[in-house]
Design a protein around this motif. Structure first.
Motif, PDB file in Angstrom:
ATOM      1  N   LYS A   4       0.842  -1.183   0.000  1.00 46.54           N
ATOM      2  CA  LYS A   4       0.000   0.000   0.000  1.00 46.54           C
ATOM      3  C   LYS A   4       0.882   1.239   0.000  1.00 46.54           C
ATOM      4  CE  LYS A   4      -4.097  -1.770   2.403  1.00 46.54           C
ATOM      5  NZ  LYS A   4      -4.984  -1.582   3.581  1.00 46.54           N
ATOM      6  N   LYS A   5       0.428   2.263  -0.676  1.00 45.97           N
ATOM      7  CA  LYS A   5       1.116   3.538  -0.649  1.00 45.97           C
ATOM      8  C   LYS A   5       0.364   4.505   0.260  1.00 45.97           C
ATOM      9  CE  LYS A   5       3.377   3.307  -5.150  1.00 45.97           C
ATOM     10  NZ  LYS A   5       3.616   4.007  -6.442  1.00 45.97           N
ATOM     11  N   SER A   6       1.094   5.484   0.765  1.00 51.03           N
ATOM     12  CA  SER A   6       0.479   6.475   1.653  1.00 51.03           C
ATOM     13  C   SER A   6       0.375   7.808   0.932  1.00 51.03           C
ATOM     14  CB  SER A   6       1.318   6.634   2.926  1.00 51.03           C
ATOM     15  OG  SER A   6       2.635   7.042   2.614  1.00 51.03           O
ATOM     16  N   ALA A   8      -1.036  11.980   1.293  1.00 49.17           N
ATOM     17  CA  ALA A   8      -1.558  13.121   2.040  1.00 49.17           C
ATOM     18  C   ALA A   8      -2.306  14.007   1.061  1.00 49.17           C
ATOM     19  CB  ALA A   8      -0.417  13.898   2.694  1.00 49.17           C
ATOM     20  N   ASP A  24      -9.108   5.479  -1.771  1.00 51.04           N
ATOM     21  CA  ASP A  24      -9.672   4.621  -0.733  1.00 51.04           C
ATOM     22  C   ASP A  24     -10.222   3.330  -1.340  1.00 51.04           C
ATOM     23  OD1 ASP A  24     -10.423   4.020   1.950  1.00 51.04           O
ATOM     24  OD2 ASP A  24     -12.471   4.652   1.525  1.00 51.04           O
ATOM     25  N   GLN A  28      -5.631   2.229  -0.492  1.00 51.95           N
ATOM     26  CA  GLN A  28      -4.405   2.928  -0.148  1.00 51.95           C
ATOM     27  C   GLN A  28      -4.550   3.596   1.232  1.00 51.95           C
ATOM     28  OE1 GLN A  28      -1.707   2.534  -2.440  1.00 51.95           O
ATOM     29  NE2 GLN A  28      -3.302   1.108  -3.069  1.00 51.95           N
ATOM     30  N   LEU A  29      -3.431   4.046   1.788  1.00 55.90           N
ATOM     31  CA  LEU A  29      -3.423   4.717   3.089  1.00 55.90           C
ATOM     32  C   LEU A  29      -3.533   6.215   2.863  1.00 55.90           C
ATOM     33  CD1 LEU A  29      -0.502   2.675   4.694  1.00 55.90           C
ATOM     34  CD2 LEU A  29      -2.955   2.305   5.008  1.00 55.90           C
ATOM     35  N   ILE A  30      -4.568   6.832   3.423  1.00 55.41           N
ATOM     36  CA  ILE A  30      -4.868   8.222   3.089  1.00 55.41           C
ATOM     37  C   ILE A  30      -5.127   9.041   4.340  1.00 55.41           C
ATOM     38  CG2 ILE A  30      -6.354   9.733   1.702  1.00 55.41           C
ATOM     39  CD1 ILE A  30      -7.355   6.892   0.505  1.00 55.41           C
ATOM     40  N   LYS A  31      -4.591  10.272   4.332  1.00 59.70           N
ATOM     41  CA  LYS A  31      -4.949  11.278   5.322  1.00 59.70           C
ATOM     42  C   LYS A  31      -5.343  12.555   4.594  1.00 59.70           C
ATOM     43  CE  LYS A  31      -2.136   9.637   9.221  1.00 59.70           C
ATOM     44  NZ  LYS A  31      -1.054   9.973  10.188  1.00 59.70           N
ATOM     45  N   GLN A  70       7.315  11.772   4.678  1.00 60.62           N
ATOM     46  CA  GLN A  70       7.285  10.310   4.704  1.00 60.62           C
ATOM     47  C   GLN A  70       6.227   9.716   3.766  1.00 60.62           C
ATOM     48  OE1 GLN A  70       9.714   8.768   6.477  1.00 60.62           O
ATOM     49  NE2 GLN A  70      10.374  10.879   6.887  1.00 60.62           N
ATOM     50  N   TYR A  71       5.356  10.568   3.218  1.00 63.35           N
ATOM     51  CA  TYR A  71       4.286  10.052   2.362  1.00 63.35           C
ATOM     52  C   TYR A  71       4.815   9.728   0.965  1.00 63.35           C
ATOM     53  CZ  TYR A  71       0.882  11.475   5.873  1.00 63.35           C
ATOM     54  OH  TYR A  71       0.160  11.607   7.028  1.00 63.35           O
ATOM     55  N   ASP A  72       4.212   8.727   0.347  1.00 63.62           N
ATOM     56  CA  ASP A  72       4.581   8.375  -1.021  1.00 63.62           C
ATOM     57  C   ASP A  72       4.121   9.434  -2.014  1.00 63.62           C
ATOM     58  OD1 ASP A  72       5.818   5.722  -0.683  1.00 63.62           O
ATOM     59  OD2 ASP A  72       3.845   5.171   0.075  1.00 63.62           O
TER      60      ASP A  72
END
Length: 231
Positions: A4-6, A8, A24, A28-31, A70-72
């Motif tokens: 998974k990629k992150s 922002a 989503d 994937q990892l999302i903020k 740190q996010y992809d």
């Protein structure tokens, strides 16, 4: 399985939320970051696994404390506020973020972002892209979904309904990849197939096709035939 990629996402607006929804759906990892807590809380509940963080992206210290480097990928979605967009991008560059995608308000905004060092394909003007898709779609005699375009090629989905190619291989159906088009993938019963010339075509297969604009009509007729699309 690919990791998974992150991501922002800055801006809980329609564009940012649409990006978040797509990512989503792809697990994937999302903020999502937004300075307006009320707006953020209003929309974040529509997601199961997306986290919302109240933050002013023009504050470099706040970005650094939240580990933005740190996010992809970092996607800046508030193109309507040019000043905030530019300040945010400058902060991201200063903090060493490499993969930055930005929504631009207009060509002037885009030129500034390019001058800051962003690559051409990392600056998006949604209205321009939509306009190009509508213009390209209007060239087709038969309704077909247009997903993306460049100056000469289009990526579109065409469903297999033409009886002459059902249960035939891509080779036998005369759909071998060439300089004019390429069948990238086939979606069948919820699964994605990466095809070769021996792949058998089934009724209802959804072909992801990358093709020159001037051959799309012929491909639609060959793959879908005269099938009417219900509204």
């Amino acid at each position: 399985m690919a990791r998974k990629k992150s991501f922002a996402i800055f801006g809980a607006n329609y564009f940012g939320l649409s990006v978040a929804q797509t990512l989503d759906e792809k697990k994937q990892l999302i903020k999502i970051f937004d300075y307006d807590e009320e707006r953020l809380n209003l929309h974040i509940n529509q997601f199961e696994s997306v986290e919302g963080i109240v933050l002013d992206a023009t504050n470099k210290n706040a970005l650094e404390k939240n580990g933005i480097s740190q996010y992809d990928g970092v996607i800046v979605c508030f193109g309507g506020n040019m000043e905030s967009s530019i300040l945010t991008v400058l902060n991201l560059i200063d903090l060493g973020v490499e993969n930055i995608i930005v929504k631009a308000r207009d060509e002037r905004h885009k030129r500034i972002l390019l001058a800051l060092g962003l690559e051409e394909d990392k600056v998006i003007i949604p209205d321009v892209i939509t306009g190009k898709m509508v213009a390209t779609k209007s060239l087709f005699d038969i309704e077909s979904e247009v997903q993306s375009i460049d100056n000469e090629y289009v990526f579109t989905s065409i469903t297999v309904y033409e009886e002459d190619i059902i249960d035939k291989s891509i080779f036998d159906a005369g759909l071998i990849s060439n300089k004019d088009f390429n069948i990238i993938q086939i979606k069948r019963n919820g699964k994605t197939i990466l095809p070769d010339e021996y792949t058998i075509l089934k009724e209802g297969d959804i072909l992801g096709v990358y093709a020159k604009n001037n051959v799309v009509n012929d491909l639609v007729l060959k793959i879908r035939g005269e099938q009417e699309i219900e509204e």
